[in-house]
Structures are given as C-alpha cells and as structure tokens.
Design an enzyme around this catalytic site. Structure first.
Site, PDB file in Angstrom:
ATOM      1  CB  SER A 179      42.796  25.516  64.183  1.00  0.00           C
ATOM      2  OG  SER A 179      42.108  25.361  65.388  1.00  0.00           O
ATOM      3  CE  LYS A 182      39.713  28.928  63.944  1.00  0.00           C
ATOM      4  NZ  LYS A 182      39.750  28.299  65.267  1.00  0.00           N
TER       5      LYS A 182
END
Length: 553
Positions: A293, A318
């Site tokens: 992320s 992600k």
C-alpha cells in the site's frame, strides 16, 4: 421536411429512448436492492425465531456481513462498534494503555515487548513477565486479543495486573495508570556506516512523514551523505503520509499518486506540497514481499522518478484505496473506493489478490497480463502486481529448526533467563555476540525439550510415499524412500550445529531486546542483514548506483 430536421428529430427520439431505457434499468436495480433486502430481513427474522438452537443475533449477522464482503476484495471490511478502537489505533498509531505487546507461548500469556518510556516500563514490568490476572480476574482462558483490550482504556484510569517473573517465587502486583501511547512509526534511525543514514519506517500512521523528515535532517547534520529507507514488512497506512514521506526526497509540485474510482469525487491527483529535505542525496529503499500500500507508493515514486534504487524483493501488490463510511450504532464500513496510480501511470494492484504464496508474495505473472510503462529516465517498469526491485536480494529466511525454537518460545525464554543472570550488564547492540560458550549453554538448556518439527523435504517425501502407494509403485520404491527418511532424521540431529549461525543471530536479537527494546533489536540485526549489506555496497559504488538508474543500452 428538410433532411437536417429529420436527423435532429431522429437523434432526439434516440436520446429519449435511451433516457427511458436508462431509467428502467435504474429502477430495476433499485427494485433488486429492495427485494433482496426484504428477503434478507425476513430470513434473519425466521432464523432467530424458529431455529432449533439459540442463536446469537449479533454473531450471525456479522457472519452474514463478512461472507458478503468476502466476495469482494480482502480490504473491504465491516468494523463493529467494539472494534472501532482497534481500527483507530491502526490508523493513528495512538491509544491509551500501558504500552505492552502481549503474546502467547504454549499456555502462558507473556509480555513480548514494552514501548520505551511507556507506563509498563516505568512501573517496572519487564519483557518475559507472565501475566496471571487483570483487575483480579485470571487470564488463563483469555485470548491475546481480549487481554490487549482489557489493558487498554481511558487516559488516567488504573489497571491492576499480577505477573510471574523468572527467578521470583511469589507473583508480583502492579498498579499502572493508563496513558496515551504513541506507537513510533520510525522506531530506529542512525548512522549505519560512516556517512550512510538508516531510517526504519514500520507503518504510515499519523506523523510518519514528519518523523522521516526530522530523522533525515538530524542524520545529515551528523554527516550523512547517503540514506537507506527501510520499508520491509511495512503494511502501509494513511495515504497522505505516503505523500509526506515521498516529499522528503522529491521536489515540491511533483505528482506522487492519483486515485480513480467509480465516484467522481475519488478521482484525485496528489502532489508534493512542501519543500523537500534533499532531492540529490543517493537513496536505497528496502522493500519485501510484505511491503504494501503506502509503502508501495513511496517505493514506486522513488523508482518512477529515478530518485533512488529499490533493493530486496517484489512488494505485496496492494493498489487499492480504502475509505471509512459511518454505519448505524457506531459501526463503520471500510470500503475500497478507488485504485491508485503512481507517476509512471501504472497501478501496482496484484491482478489476482485472492491467490498468494504462503509468505504473502505474488506468484509469477504471465507477461501477457502485464503492461509496460517507463520511468522518467526511460527505464521499463511493469504493472500487474507490486513494485519490482532494481536490485533483487533473495530472502532466505530461517531454517525450520530456528522457526520452531522461536515458535515454541525457547529462544525467548532463554533470553529472559540470560537477562536475569546478567541484569546489571548492558551489552552494546552492535558489539554483543553470542559466544560459542553461550551457545553451548543454550544447546544444553534446550536438550530434552520438545522442539520436533517437520521440514519441507519431509513433507515432499510424505507426498511421494502417498503418490507411489496410489500408483502401485510403493513396493518398488519403499527401500529408497525409507533410506531418504532415515538420512533426513540423522541430519536433523545435527541441525543445532549446522544452523548455529542463524540460531545465534535470533538469540542475540532476543537478548538485546531485554536491555534496549525495539531499537536494540533493530540495531543488533545489522550484523547479519544481507539486504542492508547490499544497499551499503550499492550506495558506496557510485558507478553501479548510477547504472541501476539508467536505461540499459
């Protein structure tokens, strides 16, 4: 009638038909929603009324909600009221409590780590203490999650705990005032070599960017001319903090990340909006399979602008953005609202996020499913799953015996006993080493204890045995299989000797944690950290560093 008028009337008719068709489809969708909500409500009511056994209405509803969300992506989650506090801690890095990390070893609830300066530390609680009671309630049947929840509470309130400590026969009682605990997103920074700064960023909670900024400023003041930014295992966090961290190294005004979703308000472009600390200092960013992320945004930005080199393994993949939406009764929905795109235009979201390797990494992605992009200098990079390093380092991990010694708590318990025998010493994290004598003491201590384990090789032989039996070949291969099994058992007897180097490393880090907490564990790991060693070599080799940032000719 003129031809132009006929065309105009025809286009108007087509437009009206399209509008009516759209409205019908829209109404059909609303009808489907209302119908299915009604079915769900009546089913829920009938279950609770007529099911033969008593049903917990909350549990069965949460099960239904979680099953529904499971059909979407792994990051869209329901957060019930009783877990809101846990979510707040994850997103802000702050909570009120005593500052311990609890874990379970066999049937014991043990203090695994204490944050520096936290109420637990100032009250005299130590790593390795076994928790017996909280507020006079035995914790034998509690889960670690339940214990952590009981230790947290409002600022200024008191929690009573009873513990067992190595070497002391009677339990100890502590009365500890809960305080605001700030989990440092940068648990360690320092000069790792003569002129190389090292900054460990473990999460993108509130203030992460400011922490990285101040760390680099301080280390430059101490003579740092190169920097290692360690994002290994960093699961991400707040999007704005990934922008702040990137902005430490890239000029004001450059695009960091853009988001695109179904709702127009989520289509945004985020740029660096502050003056950077240094746009020229050589940078090596360490990434791993579990860097996700926000970590991947920072790593991707550094790669797309050719601002630094990435060292390690391909990141998690992600590329989805979440937002929280309020629900009734103080619950919330964490929902995926958009995908994010780094400056080259690529989205690093894994194509298939439902199937991963055991270590969390993405499997091999076919070239046909990847799209090609270019960095500012023209280097070719790809989407389809994570950010790939510029310089790969294979993470070998621990051998099965070391993993089992850690899992069973033997390395942890030995370190605790060592501490109480040497409580007045304070070994230096970088200079301390586990001597042969100390290691022999450990092997004697662990002998007779059950640390049996099954290797991957044994699992493969077991599968071979079963397959051979199924294929009617076992009679032909039985002798060879038995020889293999016997040889592996003989080799395993020597594993404490064969893998003593890595077991010593695990012992060293655990022992140092008793004296220096998280910072010491990180600092003591540098001696045997292959990725850090590779980063140092690359930063010290100016020609190779520059070559990695140039287009292959």
């Amino acid at each position: 009638m003129k031809l132009s008028n006929k065309i105009a009337i025809t286009l108007l008719a087509i437009g009206l038909i399209g509008l009516v068709s759209f409205q019908i489809k829209k109404n059909d969708r609303y009808f489907e929603i209302i119908k299915n909500l009604d079915v769900f409500t009546t089913l829920y009511k009938e279950l609770n009324t007529y099911y033969v056994d008593e049903i917990n209405p909350t549990d069965i509803m949460e099960t239904g909600i979680e099953a529904m969300l499971e059909s979407l992506d792994p990051y869209t989650n329901f957060i019930p009221e009783d877990k809101i506090e846990d979510y707040r801690i994850m997103s802000t890095g702050q909570y009120a409590g005593i500052g311990t990390t609890m874990g379970k070893i066999e049937d014991r609830h043990v203090v695994m780590m204490i944050f520096e300066g936290a109420p637990a530390e100032t009250s005299g609680v130590n790593i390795g203490d076994e928790l017996l009671e909280i507020n006079n309630n035995p914790v034998d049947d509690y889960t670690t999650e339940e214990i952590n929840k009981l230790l947290k509470g409002q600022i200024g309130t008191t929690v009573e705990i009873k513990i067992n400590r190595k070497g002391i026969k009677k339990p100890l009682n502590f009365s500890i005032n809960r305080e605001s605990i700030n989990v440092e997103s940068v648990p360690y920074y320092g000069l790792i070599a003569e002129d190389i700064a090292y900054i460990r960023l473990t999460e993108f909670s509130s203030g992460a960017g400011a922490s990285v900024r101040s760390a680099l400023v301080e280390l430059k003041g101490k003579g740092a001319k190169k920097v290692i930014l360690d994002l290994r295992g960093n699961p991400g966090g707040l999007l704005n903090e990934s922008i702040e961290v990137s902005n430490v190294f890239i000029p004001k005004g450059l695009e960091v990340v853009s988001t695109k979703g179904k709702i127009e308000e989520w289509n945004k472009t985020y740029t660096a909006n502050k003056n950077p600390v240094d746009v020229n200092i050589p940078v090596a960013v360490l990434i791993s399979n579990n860097s996700a992320s926000a970590s991947e945004i920072v790593a991707g930005v550094m790669q797309d602008y050719d601002r630094g080199i990435l060292v390690g393994q391909r990141s998690y993949g992600k590329g989805l953005v979440q937002a929280t939406r309020p629900l009734s009764y103080n619950s919330q929905l964490k929902i995926t609202t958009a995908k994010y795109y780094i400056p080259s235009g690529r989205c690093i979201q894994a194509i298939d996020y439902s199937h991963r390797n055991e270590d969390g990494s993405i499997g091999k992605i076919p070239d046909s499913l990847k799209s090609e992009f270019k960095t500012r200098a023209g280097r070719i990079v790809y989407d389809g799953g994570g950010v790939s390093p510029d310089h790969s380092v294979i993470n070998k991990g621990y051998a099965p015996i070391t993993i089992q010694l850690i899992r069973k708590g033997f390395i942890f318990d030995f370190a605790t006993e060592y501490y109480y025998k040497n409580v007045n010493s304070k070994p230096d994290p970088r200079e301390f080493s586990v001597s042969d004598d100390l290691y022999n003491e450990f092997t004697t201590w662990v002998s007779g204890k059950d640390y049996s384990y099954t290797t991957a090789t044994e699992e493969t032989i077991k599968e071979l045995r079963e397959t051979a039996d199924s294929d009617k070949y076992f009679d032909f291969l039985e002798k060879e299989i038995m020889v293999l099994e016997k040889e592996i058992q003989e080799h395993k007897k020597e594993d404490l000797k064969v893998f003593q180097s890595e077991i010593k490393r695990a012992l060293k880090e655990e022992i140092i944690s008793r004296y220096h907490k998280r910072q010491g564990m990180i600092e003591s790991s540098f001696e045997n950290d292959e990725e850090v060693d590779e980063a140092i070599k690359l930063l010290n080799d100016e020609a190779q560093y520059k070559a990695l940032l140039q287009v292959d000719k």
